[in-house]
Write a protein that holds these residues in place. Sequence first.
Motif, mmCIF file in Angstrom:
data_model
loop_
_atom_site.group_PDB
_atom_site.id
_atom_site.type_symbol
_atom_site.label_atom_id
_atom_site.label_comp_id
_atom_site.label_asym_id
_atom_site.label_seq_id
_atom_site.Cartn_x
_atom_site.Cartn_y
_atom_site.Cartn_z
ATOM 1 N N LYS A 1 8.454 -7.478 8.061
ATOM 2 C CA LYS A 1 8.493 -7.184 9.489
ATOM 3 C C LYS A 1 7.520 -6.058 9.814
ATOM 4 O O LYS A 1 6.748 -6.126 10.765
ATOM 5 N N THR A 2 7.559 -5.012 9.006
ATOM 6 C CA THR A 2 6.596 -3.908 9.093
ATOM 7 C C THR A 2 6.363 -3.358 7.701
ATOM 8 O O THR A 2 7.310 -3.211 6.922
ATOM 9 N N VAL A 3 5.123 -3.058 7.377
ATOM 10 C CA VAL A 3 4.805 -2.387 6.116
ATOM 11 C C VAL A 3 4.506 -0.923 6.433
ATOM 12 O O VAL A 3 3.702 -0.620 7.318
ATOM 13 N N VAL A 4 5.182 -0.039 5.727
ATOM 14 C CA VAL A 4 5.007 1.403 5.911
ATOM 15 C C VAL A 4 4.316 1.964 4.674
ATOM 16 O O VAL A 4 4.862 1.872 3.570
ATOM 17 N N PHE A 5 3.134 2.498 4.844
ATOM 18 C CA PHE A 5 2.398 3.112 3.738
ATOM 19 C C PHE A 5 2.593 4.621 3.793
ATOM 20 O O PHE A 5 2.370 5.241 4.848
ATOM 21 N N VAL A 6 3.031 5.215 2.686
ATOM 22 C CA VAL A 6 3.285 6.652 2.647
ATOM 23 C C VAL A 6 2.515 7.298 1.505
ATOM 24 O O VAL A 6 2.271 6.680 0.464
ATOM 25 N N GLY A 7 2.141 8.545 1.707
ATOM 26 C CA GLY A 7 1.441 9.304 0.680
ATOM 27 C C GLY A 7 1.221 10.724 1.165
ATOM 28 O O GLY A 7 1.613 11.080 2.280
ATOM 29 N N ALA B 1 11.200 2.658 15.013
ATOM 30 C CA ALA B 1 12.512 2.603 15.667
ATOM 31 C C ALA B 1 13.452 1.619 14.979
ATOM 32 O O ALA B 1 14.654 1.871 14.867
ATOM 33 N N ASP B 2 12.914 0.495 14.538
ATOM 34 C CA ASP B 2 13.719 -0.529 13.886
ATOM 35 C C ASP B 2 13.299 -0.630 12.426
ATOM 36 O O ASP B 2 12.243 -1.168 12.107
ATOM 37 N N LEU B 3 14.140 -0.111 11.529
ATOM 38 C CA LEU B 3 13.803 -0.081 10.104
ATOM 39 C C LEU B 3 14.079 -1.396 9.397
ATOM 40 O O LEU B 3 13.577 -1.622 8.292
ATOM 41 N N GLU B 4 14.840 -2.253 10.010
ATOM 42 C CA GLU B 4 15.248 -3.482 9.349
ATOM 43 C C GLU B 4 14.028 -4.334 8.953
ATOM 44 O O GLU B 4 13.127 -4.563 9.755
#
Length: 318
Positions: A30-36, A75-78
């Motif tokens: 649904k959404t890809v979250v890239f963190v670093g 807003a929507d983590l699902e």
Amino acid sequence: MSSLTEQVIWDQFAYLRASLKQPVEVLRAKTVVFVGCGTSYYLAQAIAAATNDAGQNAIAVPAAEWTDRPGSYLADLEGAVVVGLSRSGTTTETIEALRVSRELGLSTIALSCEPDSTILQVAERGIHLPTDKREGIVMTVSASLMLLAGLRMAGVPVTEANIADAERVLSAISKVADKAVAGRRHFVTLGAGALYGIANEASLKLQEMSLSISQAFHPLEYRHGPISLVDGVSMIVLLYSSLTQAREEKVAQDVSAKGAFVVGIGGRGDVKIDVSTQGPARALAVLPALQLLGEKVACAKNLDTETPRHLTKVVVLN
């Protein structure tokens, strides 16, 4: 004689070619979250933009921000998938971001250049990207490797031709770098789309390597205030996008008229560096050249980039 940092920059292409042979899954969520953190976060910015260009929703978030307030960014983590980037695999904030993500029931993936690192163990799935062991504190080949893997995860086709293009761009920059940085004290990199994250990374590299203040902006945003700093000691690196090249060339004209020395990568400048690669893969084609520019500024200031001030190879928080 070139420094060890410069040698590693030039020698990175064998690692990139080897990485092309590794299997990489194209992300679907649904959404890809890239963190670093630091370089990894700026690579995340570039990869997220490329992922959106490929038709998959994505965002980039500093790892600590995602840990502390994920709802401020999504807003929507699902249905989200969280991808953590860490060269060492031991970066405290990124490991914690993946742990929190799993507690929230989200799928997690890790990219690391160290085998069996903590982040690869914390994530549900992991990709190990073997890198040059000579690399020092400042990320060069490891950054290129994580960018390459991220672009492939985004579904961006990256080929041997793109890596060969990166070699050509690096070679072209090496011939003009000393002239470009001579006498400069104000450094700016401009880039749009996936190249904005690369502009941020170029700015960080130059700061780390040469202890110089440098900045990054979207090209057209630069006119809205920051252009007031431009004068005869400014070096502006403009990372051209083929989609908006005509408008970006007008920015180059503006800053040149105010005294800046313009390095045009893919378009107009006091020196012009041709780039064959189009689309988001251009981020990879220009990154090694930007690493070399940071090293050249450091050399002009007689600084050793193997031991940058106040920095360590791994940031672990107590």
